[in-house]
Design a protein around this motif. Sequence first.
Motif, PDB file in Angstrom:
ATOM      1  N   TRP A 108       0.933  14.483 -21.708  1.00  0.00           N
ATOM      2  CA  TRP A 108       0.123  15.046 -20.629  1.00  0.00           C
ATOM      3  C   TRP A 108      -0.633  16.284 -21.106  1.00  0.00           C
ATOM      4  N   PRO A 109      -1.834  16.517 -20.574  1.00  0.00           N
ATOM      5  CA  PRO A 109      -2.478  17.804 -20.802  1.00  0.00           C
ATOM      6  C   PRO A 109      -1.739  18.883 -20.020  1.00  0.00           C
ATOM      7  N   ASN A 119      -3.863  10.309 -13.095  1.00  0.00           N
ATOM      8  CA  ASN A 119      -4.019  10.590 -11.659  1.00  0.00           C
ATOM      9  C   ASN A 119      -4.411  12.044 -11.428  1.00  0.00           C
ATOM     10  N   LYS A 120      -4.596  12.397 -10.180  1.00  0.00           N
ATOM     11  CA  LYS A 120      -5.093  13.726  -9.833  1.00  0.00           C
ATOM     12  C   LYS A 120      -4.054  14.826 -10.024  1.00  0.00           C
ATOM     13  N   ALA A 121      -2.825  14.461 -10.334  1.00  0.00           N
ATOM     14  CA  ALA A 121      -1.782  15.462 -10.545  1.00  0.00           C
ATOM     15  C   ALA A 121      -1.948  16.191 -11.872  1.00  0.00           C
ATOM     16  N   CYS A 122      -2.813  15.671 -12.750  1.00  0.00           N
ATOM     17  CA  CYS A 122      -3.001  16.282 -14.063  1.00  0.00           C
ATOM     18  C   CYS A 122      -3.968  17.456 -13.981  1.00  0.00           C
ATOM     19  N   LYS A 155       0.830  -1.205   0.000  1.00  0.00           N
ATOM     20  CA  LYS A 155       0.000   0.000   0.000  1.00  0.00           C
ATOM     21  C   LYS A 155       0.864   1.255   0.000  1.00  0.00           C
ATOM     22  N   ILE A 156       2.052   1.144   0.611  1.00  0.00           N
ATOM     23  CA  ILE A 156       2.950   2.300   0.665  1.00  0.00           C
ATOM     24  C   ILE A 156       3.461   2.643  -0.726  1.00  0.00           C
ATOM     25  N   CYS A 157       3.630   1.623  -1.550  1.00  0.00           N
ATOM     26  CA  CYS A 157       4.331   1.808  -2.816  1.00  0.00           C
ATOM     27  C   CYS A 157       3.421   1.780  -4.034  1.00  0.00           C
ATOM     28  N   LYS A 158       2.155   2.033  -3.874  1.00  0.00           N
ATOM     29  CA  LYS A 158       1.290   2.094  -5.056  1.00  0.00           C
ATOM     30  C   LYS A 158       1.706   3.236  -5.968  1.00  0.00           C
ATOM     31  N   ASP A 159       2.195   4.330  -5.377  1.00  0.00           N
ATOM     32  CA  ASP A 159       2.838   5.390  -6.153  1.00  0.00           C
ATOM     33  C   ASP A 159       4.334   5.182  -5.994  1.00  0.00           C
ATOM     34  N   SER A 160       5.036   4.966  -7.112  1.00  0.00           N
ATOM     35  CA  SER A 160       6.446   4.592  -7.037  1.00  0.00           C
ATOM     36  C   SER A 160       7.327   5.677  -6.425  1.00  0.00           C
ATOM     37  N   THR A 161       6.806   6.904  -6.244  1.00  0.00           N
ATOM     38  CA  THR A 161       7.597   7.950  -5.590  1.00  0.00           C
ATOM     39  C   THR A 161       7.546   7.839  -4.077  1.00  0.00           C
TER      40      THR A 161
END
Length: 377
Positions: free
Chosen positions: A263-264, A297-300, A119-125
């Motif tokens: 990316w947009p 993801n929500k960063a876009c 769960k910690i690493c679902k986002d590789s950052t």
Amino acid sequence: MTLIAMNHAAIVDIKTKGAKGDGITDDGPAILSAWKDACAGPPPSSLFIPPGTYLSVAIELVGPCKGPIEINANGATIKAPPELAKFTKDSWITIRNVDKLTMTGGTFDGQGQQAWTSKICKDSTACQIPVNLRLSKLKDSLFRGITSINSKNFHIAFRGCDNSRVENINIDAPGNSINTDGIHIAKLNGLNISNSKIGTGDDCISFGEGSRNVRIDGVSCGPGHGFSIGSLGKYPNEEPVEGIFLNNCTITGAVNGLRIKSWPDSYPGTVNDIHFEDIIVTSVTNPILIDQEYCPNKACKKGAPSKVKISNVSFRKIRGTSSAKVAVKLVCSSLAPCESVEVADINLTFNGGQATSECTNARPKVTGQNVPGVCRV
């Protein structure tokens, strides 16, 4: 230095450096010690990993070496520790700054199952998730007969490896393994990949910034996310992607087939001279896709157009089955519409019936016989 003379080559066997090959003892120090001796030895030299099962923590094999060097691991299996806590960097085996490297055989098992479910690493950052093989600045090199399985992150990452070849490799991970791109390419000029099989949980081959003059031939992909240019435009000053030629490949049971994505609300960039030809797709959700609204993801920032310019792209002789009704989808940017996109002699069906196509900000050149008919705007 322990060297074995054979055919005038310096061969360093990792067993002479204390490698146990029991699959339990950390043989990383023995591999590293053997590499240092082979690299410093009279050329041509060789690091020999005999048949057996070895465990290794993260290691870096660094040049320059005195001359051409080989890593021969035919019949050997090298395993990474399964625990992410044992990694402090984003690579498991790193090889860099070497000219005329030949890497032959070997199975590299990343034992990534814990990483995929973390769960910690679902986002590789969020934590250090290691790439199986990170290859950097290896010029005029050859990689053949290698197998990479169950990588925690990307399987093989090439960066700055100019004028190199990849032949007869096998990459395997489940379709639900996270972020396990088969081969990732960036900032290199000249790479040929041929006669290989890739099945994984992300892009089979992904082309990042600065990928130039890459030829892919006879590669099978599936499961996975297909062959993907990008995603591009996320960072400033990205180098162009140009001269990508993909021929005589198959894609089976993948989420995407042949894809270009940006990316947009992106930074400016360019994608040019991209050609896909003679491709068979089977049960692929998006067989042909240009997506300049890629936003996973929500960063876009959705709605703002991409500034990445896509031009001189061709899709020729693409045939098979789409698992979605829209088999050809060209979604280009309103700010930088796609230029010189050709679609020729495609034959794609949906559930045995009629597929469709969609185009946005694209005026494709359509030639030959095409099923479905390709949209014009």
